[in-house]
Write an enzyme that holds these catalytic residues in place. Structure first.
Site, PDB file in Angstrom:
ATOM      1  N   LYS A 205      17.046  -9.548 -11.902  1.00  0.00           N
ATOM      2  CA  LYS A 205      16.297 -10.747 -11.525  1.00  0.00           C
ATOM      3  C   LYS A 205      17.093 -12.033 -11.763  1.00  0.00           C
ATOM      4  O   LYS A 205      16.657 -13.112 -11.348  1.00  0.00           O
ATOM      5  CB  LYS A 205      14.967 -10.803 -12.276  1.00  0.00           C
ATOM      6  N   HIS A 255      11.905   1.823  -9.651  1.00  0.00           N
ATOM      7  CA  HIS A 255      10.838   1.544  -8.675  1.00  0.00           C
ATOM      8  C   HIS A 255      10.735   2.638  -7.613  1.00  0.00           C
ATOM      9  O   HIS A 255      10.053   2.453  -6.602  1.00  0.00           O
ATOM     10  CB  HIS A 255      11.067   0.192  -7.996  1.00  0.00           C
TER      11      HIS A 255
END
Length: 337
Positions: A205, A255
């Site tokens: 991120k 994910h």
């Protein structure tokens, strides 16, 4: 201590002032070890400088130019890892005590020594040297791991500085993942790697613009695509890290979903690492029960319902059932509990 084929390459030095004694040792020991001999202390020191260090040095006690205790004391100073033994016909207690205290002697052997006894003593010395080396290597690895973990903590602070809403998220997720893995009796070393990967699973991120990370409203498709890239970016950061744990892979896969609907690679079933499956569930639990930029925490009930709905389809059955048990027991808590 049994002799092993691998000992043929282990360098061993025998020191005596009688050439006949050395000849006898060569006949019985040369096929078992990488055997070197020296006629007296001075020649032994020369041999060590030219061919050392030796794993084991065995010296006669009574020698004219330098006695065995004086020689082994010099060996201890020059080559502290060398295992030192003394071989003598003068086996009185005072000699033994002086040998141990002065030269840190590993074994005190009487002369004449049976060939089998000498072989056993050398084997014991080699095994001792191997254990010392292994202990040293383990300590080095421990220090490297400790330093590595501190570096990972610094990375997590970097991400959380840019995304205050996820402050503590990676640490909390790591705690949940470890609890699940321990309850599933995962190997301790695998758990260690999982914990480190979980501590930095959102490190990618750092490449996401702050205004997207902290957006209060619904994300556009383009913005969500940027967010989704964090798994690939994070894996790339830790690619080729040189540690034994699959940290980059766990980050990349956290994910992914069992039915192939996850990202970035659309993996399914057994293509996904177990550690990644655990991190996936731990990440979801913390994301649901804690505050996000666009909503307040939804509570454990919501997390339970979401996991049950996806059990076996999106999420690993055993991982989900383990996580649910931990929540029911109160091991996984909501903020403020």
């Amino acid at each position: 201590m049994a002799w092993r084929e691998a000992y043929k390459t282990v360098p061993v030095l025998l020191v005596d002032d009688e050439s006949k004694v050395l000849d006898a040792h060569r006949r019985t020991l040369r096929t078992r070890f990488d055997l070197h001999t020296a006629l007296g202390g001075t020649e032994a020191l020369e041999a060590m400088e030219a061919h050392g260090p030796f794993t084991v040095v065995i010296s006669d006690f009574k020698m004219p130019d330098m006695d065995g205790i004086a020689l082994l004391a010099k060996v201890a100073a020059l080559y502290p890892d060398t295992v030192r033994m003394i071989l003598t016909g003068y086996a009185d207690m005072d000699t033994a005590i002086r040998a141990v205290n002065t030269g840190a002697i590993f074994r005190f052997l009487t002369k004449p020594s049976e060939p089998d006894d000498l072989v056993m003593a050398i084997c014991a010395g080699i095994e001792h040297a191997e254990m010392v080396q292994s202990a040293r290597e383990l300590e080095i690895v421990r220090r490297l791991k400790d330093g590595f973990e501190r570096t990972l903590h610094a990375f997590t602070r970097l991400v959380e500085f840019r995304d205050p809403y996820t402050s503590g998220h990676m640490d909390r997720t790591a705690d949940i993942a470890v609890m699940i893995a321990e309850r599933m009796d995962m190997d301790k070393d695998d758990i260690a790697g999982l914990r480190l990967a979980a501590m930095v699973h959102d490190i990618g991120k750092v490449a996401v613009p702050s205004h997207i990370l902290n957006k209060l409203g619904e994300l556009t498709d383009a913005e969500f695509s940027i967010i989704k890239a964090h798994a690939e970016v994070g894996a790339e950061i830790f690619k080729g890290l040189g540690v034994e744990w699959p940290i980059a892979r766990i980050i990349r896969e956290h994910h992914e979903r069992l039915d192939g609907s996850g990202y970035p690679d659309g993996l399914n079933g057994d293509e996904i690492l177990l550690q990644s499956k655990i991190l996936c569930v731990a990440d979801i639990i913390d994301a649901i029960i804690t505050d996000r930029p666009y909503r307040h925490g939804l509570g454990k009930g919501e997390a339970v319902g979401y996991l049950l709905e996806g059990k076996g389809r999106l999420f690993d059955v055993e991982v989900v059932e383990t996580a649910l048990s931990l929540m029911e027991e109160g091991r996984i808590r909501e903020p403020g509990d």
